[in-house]
Scaffold this active site. Structure first.
Site, PDB file in Angstrom:
ATOM      1  N   TYR A 167       0.834  -1.213   0.000  1.00 15.85           N
ATOM      2  CA  TYR A 167       0.000   0.000   0.000  1.00 15.85           C
ATOM      3  C   TYR A 167       0.865   1.258   0.000  1.00 15.85           C
ATOM      4  O   TYR A 167       0.439   2.309  -0.460  1.00 15.85           O
ATOM      5  CB  TYR A 167      -0.911   0.013   1.229  1.00 15.85           C
ATOM      6  CG  TYR A 167      -2.196  -0.757   1.021  1.00 15.85           C
ATOM      7  CD1 TYR A 167      -2.169  -2.135   0.852  1.00 15.85           C
ATOM      8  CD2 TYR A 167      -3.421  -0.104   1.003  1.00 15.85           C
ATOM      9  CE1 TYR A 167      -3.347  -2.838   0.663  1.00 15.85           C
ATOM     10  CE2 TYR A 167      -4.599  -0.810   0.814  1.00 15.85           C
ATOM     11  CZ  TYR A 167      -4.553  -2.179   0.651  1.00 15.85           C
ATOM     12  OH  TYR A 167      -5.727  -2.873   0.456  1.00 15.85           O
ATOM     13  N   LYS A 217       3.281 -15.311   3.174  1.00 15.65           N
ATOM     14  CA  LYS A 217       3.684 -16.115   2.012  1.00 15.65           C
ATOM     15  C   LYS A 217       5.194 -16.299   2.103  1.00 15.65           C
ATOM     16  O   LYS A 217       5.954 -15.912   1.203  1.00 15.65           O
ATOM     17  CB  LYS A 217       3.269 -15.432   0.711  1.00 15.65           C
ATOM     18  CG  LYS A 217       1.806 -15.619   0.361  1.00 15.65           C
ATOM     19  CD  LYS A 217       1.432 -17.068   0.003  1.00 15.65           C
ATOM     20  CE  LYS A 217       1.989 -17.492  -1.343  1.00 15.65           C
ATOM     21  NZ  LYS A 217       1.661 -18.924  -1.633  1.00 15.65           N
ATOM     22  N   ASP A 249      -2.596 -18.135   1.561  1.00 13.75           N
ATOM     23  CA  ASP A 249      -3.569 -18.791   0.676  1.00 13.75           C
ATOM     24  C   ASP A 249      -4.275 -19.933   1.414  1.00 13.75           C
ATOM     25  O   ASP A 249      -5.500 -20.078   1.334  1.00 13.75           O
ATOM     26  CB  ASP A 249      -2.897 -19.274  -0.635  1.00 13.75           C
ATOM     27  CG  ASP A 249      -1.622 -20.080  -0.402  1.00 13.75           C
ATOM     28  OD1 ASP A 249      -1.136 -20.139   0.745  1.00 13.75           O
ATOM     29  OD2 ASP A 249      -1.113 -20.654  -1.388  1.00 13.75           O
ATOM     30  N   ASP A 273      -6.384  -7.139   4.017  1.00  7.82           N
ATOM     31  CA  ASP A 273      -7.487  -6.558   3.249  1.00  7.82           C
ATOM     32  C   ASP A 273      -8.342  -7.666   2.664  1.00  7.82           C
ATOM     33  O   ASP A 273      -9.571  -7.670   2.783  1.00  7.82           O
ATOM     34  CB  ASP A 273      -6.898  -5.674   2.139  1.00  7.82           C
ATOM     35  CG  ASP A 273      -7.982  -5.006   1.317  1.00  7.82           C
ATOM     36  OD1 ASP A 273      -8.944  -4.499   1.921  1.00  7.82           O
ATOM     37  OD2 ASP A 273      -7.866  -4.997   0.067  1.00  7.82           O
ATOM     38  N   ASP A 277     -12.257  -9.230   4.048  1.00  8.66           N
ATOM     39  CA  ASP A 277     -13.486  -9.257   3.240  1.00  8.66           C
ATOM     40  C   ASP A 277     -14.044 -10.674   3.192  1.00  8.66           C
ATOM     41  O   ASP A 277     -15.246 -10.901   3.313  1.00  8.66           O
ATOM     42  CB  ASP A 277     -13.214  -8.787   1.799  1.00  8.66           C
ATOM     43  CG  ASP A 277     -13.462  -7.294   1.614  1.00  8.66           C
ATOM     44  OD1 ASP A 277     -13.331  -6.552   2.608  1.00  8.66           O
ATOM     45  OD2 ASP A 277     -13.777  -6.875   0.480  1.00  8.66           O
TER      46      ASP A 277
HETATM   47  C1  IPM Z   1     -10.456  -1.438   3.331  1.00  3.45           C
HETATM   48  C2  IPM Z   1     -10.624  -0.902   1.941  1.00  3.45           C
HETATM   49  C3  IPM Z   1      -9.476   0.040   1.635  1.00  3.45           C
HETATM   50  C4  IPM Z   1      -8.199  -0.774   1.624  1.00  3.45           C
HETATM   51  C5  IPM Z   1      -9.648   0.867   0.348  1.00  3.45           C
HETATM   52  C6  IPM Z   1     -10.901   1.683   0.362  1.00  3.45           C
HETATM   53  C7  IPM Z   1      -8.447   1.736   0.095  1.00  3.45           C
HETATM   54  O1  IPM Z   1     -10.748  -1.935   1.029  1.00  3.45           O
HETATM   55  O2  IPM Z   1     -10.373  -0.639   4.276  1.00  3.45           O
HETATM   56  O3  IPM Z   1     -10.413  -2.655   3.475  1.00  3.45           O
HETATM   57  O4  IPM Z   1      -7.844  -1.375   0.605  1.00  3.45           O
HETATM   58  O5  IPM Z   1      -7.545  -0.817   2.659  1.00  3.45           O
HETATM   59 MG    MG Z   2     -10.818  -3.843   1.881  1.00  2.57          MG
END
Ligand code: IPM
Ligand code: MG
Length: 388
Positions: A167, A217, A249, A273, A277
């Site tokens: 990032y 990894k 993974d 990240d 999700d």
């Molecule tokens: C998160 C989001 C952010 C990230 C984006 C909006 C930059 O996906 O907070 O998980 O990738 O960190």
């Molecule tokens: Mg995210």
């Protein structure tokens, strides 16, 4: 020389004056920067503020707000105006909605992007640790695409490193003309960045089920091998905590296969990240997941300075329609009260009120199930407030 853990992770706090926070509630001013951002951000932030205002005995709030993200680009030409960053730095805590706009996603040449707001805040406030708790609510077991028997009892926390990795690594960028275009991102970590995150993972584990899984990894990446080495060094200070290394993974697979086996998953920025999700679906919907981003800095109350946001993002498809689920944002308020103000009792009241609305069959459209009552954003927040 081994660095000793110096993090104060306790929720019951003592202010610099020596008084307990509970004793100071009537005089305590919560200085909060509210940054709603784009899409459904403003709708859910408004309800978060309503929940805060509804807490009794009343908390003394000093709220400020600013444009960030796509709306700030449209109005001011930058995703994170200096004033907004300063406001966030001066506050005890930040409530953040969401950023993102499709018109920027579809324009690869755009120099300014809404996401620069949240990335700039993380960096500008030195928020290196992102806590993403994932809890399967009994009432929502059927709302997930996964089998209820796999989900029942899931209670894990993804601890994501937030200010390093690809990032922020340099070089980053694109060059060349077609058909010779290329692009580069750089994943880099220092051992100090890894160590502080791993210390936090072990400290947090002590207040939970005492298990840390470190996902990397190391079989491919040099940074992965550094994570593993440093994690093993830190682990020596925590013989009471069970520890395992896992390839990221494989971790993504085991999170779906047997999510109950996890307590804390500590990992670098990009893996965190993605894994968070994925893990959000264990709760039925991304609309349920709060998060806290913390650094080592303390605020005026001697508590952690932090930024609190739902992980669901801007969700433009439902923005402005009053449909967004405000529960992740409301649960983020609970995390803020606990971590940035030491108000664990108030945080618990909010969390129990959310449990209760779900148990009573109240839902937003993202988590609707047969036989439940579907509410819009405002009504869902009001239902939580009534049960506080
Ligand atoms: C998160 C989001 C952010 C990230 C984006 C909006 C930059 O996906 O907070 O998980 O990738 O960190
Ligand atoms: Mg995210």
């Amino acid at each position: 020389m081994r660095v000793r853990p110096v993090l104060a992770l306790s929720h019951t706090c003592t202010c610099p004056t020596g008084n307990t926070v509970r004793g100071l509630i009537s005089r305590m001013i919560l200085k909060i920067a509210v940054l709603p951002g784009d899409g459904i951000g403003p709708e859910v932030c408004a309800e978060a503020v309503n929940v805060l205002k509804a807490l009794k005995p009343a908390l003394e709030l000093e709220l400020s707000t600013a444009l960030v993200g796509g709306c700030a680009i449209d109005a001011l030409g930058t995703a994170l105006p200096d004033d907004a960053l300063k406001m966030a730095q001066d506050a005890d805590a930040v409530l953040f909605g969401a950023v993102g706009m499709a018109k920027f996603d579809n324009d690869p040449s755009a120099k300014v992007r809404p996401e620069q707001a949240i990335l700039g805040l993380r960096k500008g406030l030195a928020l290196f640790a992102n806590l993403r708790p994932v809890k399967a609510y009994d009432a929502l077991l059927d709302a997930s695409t996964l089998k209820p028997e796999v989900l029942k009892g899931v209670d894990l926390l993804i601890l994501r490193e937030l200010t390093g990795g690809c990032y922020f690594g340099k070089p980053q960028g694109a060059s060349g003309e077609a058909p010779h275009r290329s692009a580069v991102d750089t994943t880099s970590y220092t051992e100090e960045e890894v160590r502080r995150l791993m210390i936090m993972a072990f400290e947090l584990a002590r207040g939970r089920r005492k298990k840390v899984t470190q996902a990397d990894k190391a079989n491919v990446m040099a940074t992965g091998r550094l994570w593993r080495q440093v994690a093993h060094e830190v682990r020596e200070d925590y013989p009471d905590i069970a520890y395992e290394d896992m390839f990221a993974d494989a971790c993504s697979m085991h999170l779906l296969r047997n999510p109950r086996a996890f307590d804390i998953v500590a990992t670098e920025n990009l893996f965190g990240d993605i894994l968070s999700d994925e893990a959000s679906m264990l709760t039925g919907s991304m609309g349920m997941l709060p998060s806290a981003s913390l650094g080592s800095g303390l605020n005026r109350h001697g508590q952690r300075r932090g930024l609190y946001e739902p992980i669901h993002g801007a969700a433009h498809d439902i923005a402005g329609k009053g449909l967004a689920n405000p529960l992740a944002m409301i649960l983020s308020v609970a995390m803020m009260l606990r971590w940035s103000f030491g108000l664990s009792t108030e945080a618990g009241r909010i969390e129990r009120a959310v449990d209760q609305v779900l148990a009573e069959g109240l839902r937003c459209s993202d988590i609707k199930q047969a036989g439940t009552t579907v509410l819009g954003t405002k009504d869902m927040a009001s239902a939580v407030i009534e049960r506080l």
